[in-house]
Design a protein around this motif. Structure first.
Motif, PDB file in Angstrom:
ATOM      1  N   GLN A 119       0.821  -1.218   0.000  1.00 31.05           N
ATOM      2  CA  GLN A 119       0.000   0.000   0.000  1.00 31.05           C
ATOM      3  C   GLN A 119       0.854   1.267   0.000  1.00 31.05           C
ATOM      4  O   GLN A 119       0.378   2.333  -0.407  1.00 31.05           O
ATOM      5  N   ASP A 120       2.107   1.167   0.445  1.00 40.24           N
ATOM      6  CA  ASP A 120       3.009   2.318   0.416  1.00 40.24           C
ATOM      7  C   ASP A 120       3.787   2.394  -0.890  1.00 40.24           C
ATOM      8  O   ASP A 120       3.968   3.486  -1.453  1.00 40.24           O
ATOM      9  N   PRO A 123       0.474   1.601  -4.252  1.00 42.25           N
ATOM     10  CA  PRO A 123      -0.921   1.671  -3.782  1.00 42.25           C
ATOM     11  C   PRO A 123      -1.906   1.303  -4.880  1.00 42.25           C
ATOM     12  O   PRO A 123      -1.781   1.727  -6.022  1.00 42.25           O
TER      13      PRO A 123
END
Length: 338
Positions: A119-120, A123
């Motif tokens: 997600q970092d 994303p």
């Protein structure tokens, strides 16, 4: 070694009822064969990297690079006074360009970007390629590289590992094999997880590592292709070989059971290290005494073993609420102060 247990058509209900509680590794064939990332991985290196770049936000991620060698492992150096790889941070664009160049080498250097939180780093990729067995709050990590081996190590979390591209061989051994695996120090390893000093269990020198023969009698092994997944229970040792020469991609999910409200579930490795410090200086007979007491208080004192104590008077042997938990932790911290 034995082949690993395999299941087809695993649903979340089957996983929660029949797989996770048994404390055995299980291959789940085709679990994520529907992923778009799997389709791109099957299409080839260039197509897959272009797909991943569509999610990339340019953040630098952890990468490791090592010279090619017989084991092709990210491991300790020959004298165990360092490691055989260099570590840096680089954006995926640079990593992918390097993987592309290395794909033209007969024996390229080992290159991998390891354990980036999806997600970092990318994303949206985690939503487009979701694990059907877990809720959305269990966040995946992604591992991208060419052919390389991560030696036997363990994690203290549950783990579902999903192969998205390439091929991976997993060799798993139960925690009871710890004394046979030539483990390095728990506070000094090539990865955050304690690891064996043997670069490759399957190709080790039997004269140098004679105990491995007994360990491998308890091992289970499986090869996974794109779309396959593996459940690894906590504390099971696993050696992971990325077998495809140019591109291997894994998404994995680590989680622990939800702790009681206002309590942490983070003491396991720390407690082991503290115990190592607390008992190391004692003579052997006294250490054996502590082994027996730990066996009782930590692992054995439950159910019928506590029948002689009223439930309301069991203190640490009984239910521990958040306030009592915090008080015990604080007492331990206070006792450790000089």
């Amino acid at each position: 070694m034995k082949p690993m247990l395999e299941r087809d058509g695993v649903t979340r209900e089957i996983f929660e009822r029949e797989i996770a509680p048994v404390y055995q590794p299980v291959v789940m064939r085709g679990l994520v064969k529907h992923w778009p990332l799997v389709a791109q991985g099957r299409a080839g290196l260039q197509s897959c990297l272009h797909y991943l770049m569509s999610f990339d936000k340019g953040a630098a991620v952890d990468a490791v690079l090592a010279k090619p060698g017989p084991s092709r492992a990210f491991t300790y150096g020959p004298a165990l006074d360092g490691f055989n790889f260099i570590h840096d941070k680089r954006p995926y664009a640079a990593l992918f360009e390097q993987l592309w160049r290395y794909s033209h080498f007969a024996e390229p250097p080992l290159l991998a970007a390891q354990s980036a939180l999806v997600q970092d780093a990318m994303p949206g990729l985690e939503q487009a390629n979701a694990c059907p067995l877990l809720s959305g709050d269990v966040l995946p990590r992604i591992w991208i590289g060419n052919r390389a081996t991560v030696p036997a190590h363990f994690d203290d979390s549950h783990n579902i590992a999903c192969v998205a591209a390439g091929q991976r061989r997993f060799t798993l051994l139960p925690p009871q094999c710890a004394s046979l695996l030539y483990l390095g120090p728990p506070d000094y390893a090539p990865t955050p997880a304690p690891m064996s000093v043997v670069p490759d269990l399957l190709r080790a020198d039997p004269q140098r590592f004679p105990l491995l023969a007994e360990a491998l009698e308890h091992a289970v092994v499986a090869e996974l292709g794109p779309g396959d997944a593996l459940y690894i229970p906590p504390l099971w040792f696993h050696q992971v070989e990325a077998l495809a020469p140019h591109l291997n991609i894994l998404m994995n999910y680590w989680w622990r059971p939800e702790p009681a409200p206002q309590r942490q579930d983070d003491l396991h490795i720390a407690a082991m290290r503290l115990a190592m410090l607390a008992f190391r200086h004692l003579p052997d007979p006294e250490r054996e005494g502590w082994r027996a007491l730990l066996g009782h208080y930590v692992f054995g004192a439950r159910d019928e073993a506590l029948a002689h104590i009223p439930e309301g008077q069991r203190h640490m042997l009984g239910d521990v609420d958040a306030a009592f938990d915090a008080a015990i932790r604080q007492d331990i911290v206070d006792r450790m102060k000089p």
